[in-house]
Structure formats: structure tokens, C-alpha cells
Design a protein around this motif. Sequence first.
Motif, PDB file in Angstrom:
ATOM      1  N   THR A 111       0.840  -1.199   0.000  1.00  0.00           N
ATOM      2  CA  THR A 111       0.000   0.000   0.000  1.00  0.00           C
ATOM      3  C   THR A 111       0.877   1.252   0.000  1.00  0.00           C
ATOM      4  O   THR A 111       1.881   1.325   0.719  1.00  0.00           O
ATOM      5  CB  THR A 111      -0.919  -0.003   1.226  1.00  0.00           C
ATOM      6  N   ALA A 137      -5.697   2.251  -6.656  1.00  0.00           N
ATOM      7  CA  ALA A 137      -5.815   3.280  -5.620  1.00  0.00           C
ATOM      8  C   ALA A 137      -5.064   2.879  -4.356  1.00  0.00           C
ATOM      9  O   ALA A 137      -4.432   3.714  -3.704  1.00  0.00           O
ATOM     10  CB  ALA A 137      -7.288   3.534  -5.309  1.00  0.00           C
ATOM     11  N   ARG A 138      -5.110   1.604  -4.028  1.00  0.00           N
ATOM     12  CA  ARG A 138      -4.438   1.125  -2.811  1.00  0.00           C
ATOM     13  C   ARG A 138      -2.937   1.352  -2.873  1.00  0.00           C
ATOM     14  O   ARG A 138      -2.312   1.770  -1.882  1.00  0.00           O
ATOM     15  CB  ARG A 138      -4.730  -0.366  -2.608  1.00  0.00           C
ATOM     16  N   LEU A 140      -1.280   3.522  -4.533  1.00  0.00           N
ATOM     17  CA  LEU A 140      -0.886   4.923  -4.625  1.00  0.00           C
ATOM     18  C   LEU A 140      -0.654   5.501  -3.241  1.00  0.00           C
ATOM     19  O   LEU A 140      -1.393   5.212  -2.291  1.00  0.00           O
ATOM     20  CB  LEU A 140      -1.985   5.753  -5.310  1.00  0.00           C
ATOM     21  N   PRO A 142      -0.856   8.778  -0.713  1.00  0.00           N
ATOM     22  CA  PRO A 142      -1.750   9.940  -0.670  1.00  0.00           C
ATOM     23  C   PRO A 142      -1.189  11.071  -1.536  1.00  0.00           C
ATOM     24  O   PRO A 142      -0.006  11.402  -1.463  1.00  0.00           O
ATOM     25  CB  PRO A 142      -1.766  10.317   0.810  1.00  0.00           C
ATOM     26  N   ARG A 145      -1.292   9.834  -8.252  1.00  0.00           N
ATOM     27  CA  ARG A 145      -2.218   9.988  -9.361  1.00  0.00           C
ATOM     28  C   ARG A 145      -2.431   8.677 -10.114  1.00  0.00           C
ATOM     29  O   ARG A 145      -1.486   7.913 -10.326  1.00  0.00           O
ATOM     30  CB  ARG A 145      -1.705  11.057 -10.332  1.00  0.00           C
ATOM     31  N   GLY A 204     -12.208   5.822  -3.773  1.00  0.00           N
ATOM     32  CA  GLY A 204     -11.679   6.948  -3.015  1.00  0.00           C
ATOM     33  C   GLY A 204     -10.857   7.926  -3.827  1.00  0.00           C
ATOM     34  O   GLY A 204     -10.129   8.744  -3.261  1.00  0.00           O
ATOM     35  N   LEU A 205     -10.974   7.863  -5.150  1.00  0.00           N
ATOM     36  CA  LEU A 205     -10.196   8.742  -6.014  1.00  0.00           C
ATOM     37  C   LEU A 205     -10.983   9.998  -6.375  1.00  0.00           C
ATOM     38  O   LEU A 205     -12.209   9.970  -6.472  1.00  0.00           O
ATOM     39  CB  LEU A 205      -9.796   8.002  -7.288  1.00  0.00           C
ATOM     40  N   THR A 243      -6.902  11.295 -12.398  1.00  0.00           N
ATOM     41  CA  THR A 243      -7.438  11.253 -11.040  1.00  0.00           C
ATOM     42  C   THR A 243      -6.304  11.316 -10.023  1.00  0.00           C
ATOM     43  O   THR A 243      -5.135  11.132 -10.371  1.00  0.00           O
ATOM     44  CB  THR A 243      -8.251   9.958 -10.801  1.00  0.00           C
ATOM     45  N   HIS A 244      -6.669  11.538  -8.763  1.00  0.00           N
ATOM     46  CA  HIS A 244      -5.652  11.468  -7.708  1.00  0.00           C
ATOM     47  C   HIS A 244      -6.263  10.929  -6.426  1.00  0.00           C
ATOM     48  O   HIS A 244      -7.488  10.959  -6.232  1.00  0.00           O
ATOM     49  CB  HIS A 244      -5.001  12.842  -7.464  1.00  0.00           C
ATOM     50  N   LYS A 245      -5.389  10.429  -5.573  1.00  0.00           N
ATOM     51  CA  LYS A 245      -5.774   9.923  -4.259  1.00  0.00           C
ATOM     52  C   LYS A 245      -5.616  11.065  -3.263  1.00  0.00           C
ATOM     53  O   LYS A 245      -4.536  11.667  -3.176  1.00  0.00           O
ATOM     54  CB  LYS A 245      -4.876   8.743  -3.881  1.00  0.00           C
TER      55      LYS A 245
END
Length: 253
Positions: A111, A137-138, A140, A142, A145, A204-205, A243-245
Amino acid sequence: MDSIPANRRLWNKISGDYQHEHDPRIGAAPRLWGMYSIPDTHLRALGDVVGKRVLELGCGAGQWSRALAAEGADVVGFDLAETQLAAASAAMGASRYRLVQGAADQLPFATGSFDLVFCDFGGLSWAPPHLAVPQAARVLRPGGRLVFNVASPWFEACYDEPAGRVTTTLRQDYFGLAAIAEGDGATSYQLTYGDWVRVLRGAGLVIDDLIEPRPDPGSLNGYNETDPPDWAHRWPAELLWVTHKPEVPHAER
């Protein structure tokens, strides 16, 4: 049904012919997106990668990974098919980067491992998006992207399967888009605009942009026959999601 084993067999089977036909086009210059090889300098989707840890989902022969490593990124090229990775290894040259075999719906990375996860008709076209997007997403960090290019649902809905080309006539139900049979049990995936939004937000993105790459009139599609030839100048053939986290709120750190 788990399509991953069949997809792996398909790409191990067709990799040589695919690279022979498309490698000169994909690798003609760095950062060329999609069916029409539109430069990222025009679309401005990927951004600066110098010093960043980057994961390419579905790297194929590594044309993108090789280019980003040469720019100074710490790149991992990830692909389902061993023959694709063998082609990447053979073409690696001086731009060294790591190659890993696996499926996009079960990423073997910790993660928060990457600053950027991206693909150009790669892992998010050949793995179930409702499983692969949360995995992306996991891994990435915080603020990291996820940027990826897939076929537009317009393109899929207008594809005439018996004729093997895209036309101006709707051939498939828009709301029926999901899994697309590719033969011998292999499956690619396509979502509606709304389903893409729900999958991305559910992971969550934050969606920063949706770019619909538009080639100039007369630009050749290196992968599909279209009627009329300038189909993608008139209607969107591809979706380039940016997109981004989100950063972790201060109170949760």
C-alpha cells in the motif's frame, strides 16, 4: 467468471504478432497516447515524472516505461503475459526499470508504493475495473495519481463486429457495456461514463479531468478500421481519465 487466465493465454499467444505490427507506432516517440498516437505534450495528462515511483499497468513491450525511465522516473513495468515482458526486457536498452508479472486485479505491491499509476489501453482494459481500480488506488501514496486511457463507450457501441470496423451506427446497447468477449474465453472491459465515475469515486479517487483525445482530420487509427476514416475527429474514441488519491487529513495522520 475469472477472465484473467484466458487473457493471459491470449496475450502470450498474440504478443509477437502484436509487437511486430504495432511496436514502430507505439515506440515512434515518447508519451504517445492511444489508437491515434496523440502526444502527451498536447494532452498534458501525465505530468512531470522525474524522481517519482511509477507503475505502468499492462506495459507490453515497455515503450512507455522505457521512455519514462529515461526521463528519470523509478519505473515498474507490470504485465499479465510473460511474452510481453520478454519483449520489454529485450528492448529495454539503457533505460533500466523493473519488470513484474501479474494481474491488475491483484497487485503484488505494498500500500502506498507509487506516486503515479498509469496505463494506455493496458490493465484497466483487460481486468475487471471494479477490482483493478481499487487495487491501483491502494498502491498509490496519498496525493498520488491514477491516469489511464481506455476506449470510449461510443467507440464500443458503434463497433460492427461482423464487419470488423467502427461505423456511425449504434450496434450495441450503451447500458449493456461491461465485459466484451475477445474469443477463447478472453475478455476486455468497458464501462459507461457513469459506471467509470462510480468505480473511481468508490475507490476513493478524485477525478481531476476527463480528456477525450481528438485526432486531427486524416490521422490514422493504427488498431481499428473506421468508417468514416475521420470518425474519432467527430466523436470520442477514447477516454483519458486523470485522477488522484486525496492527501490524508491532518487529524488522521
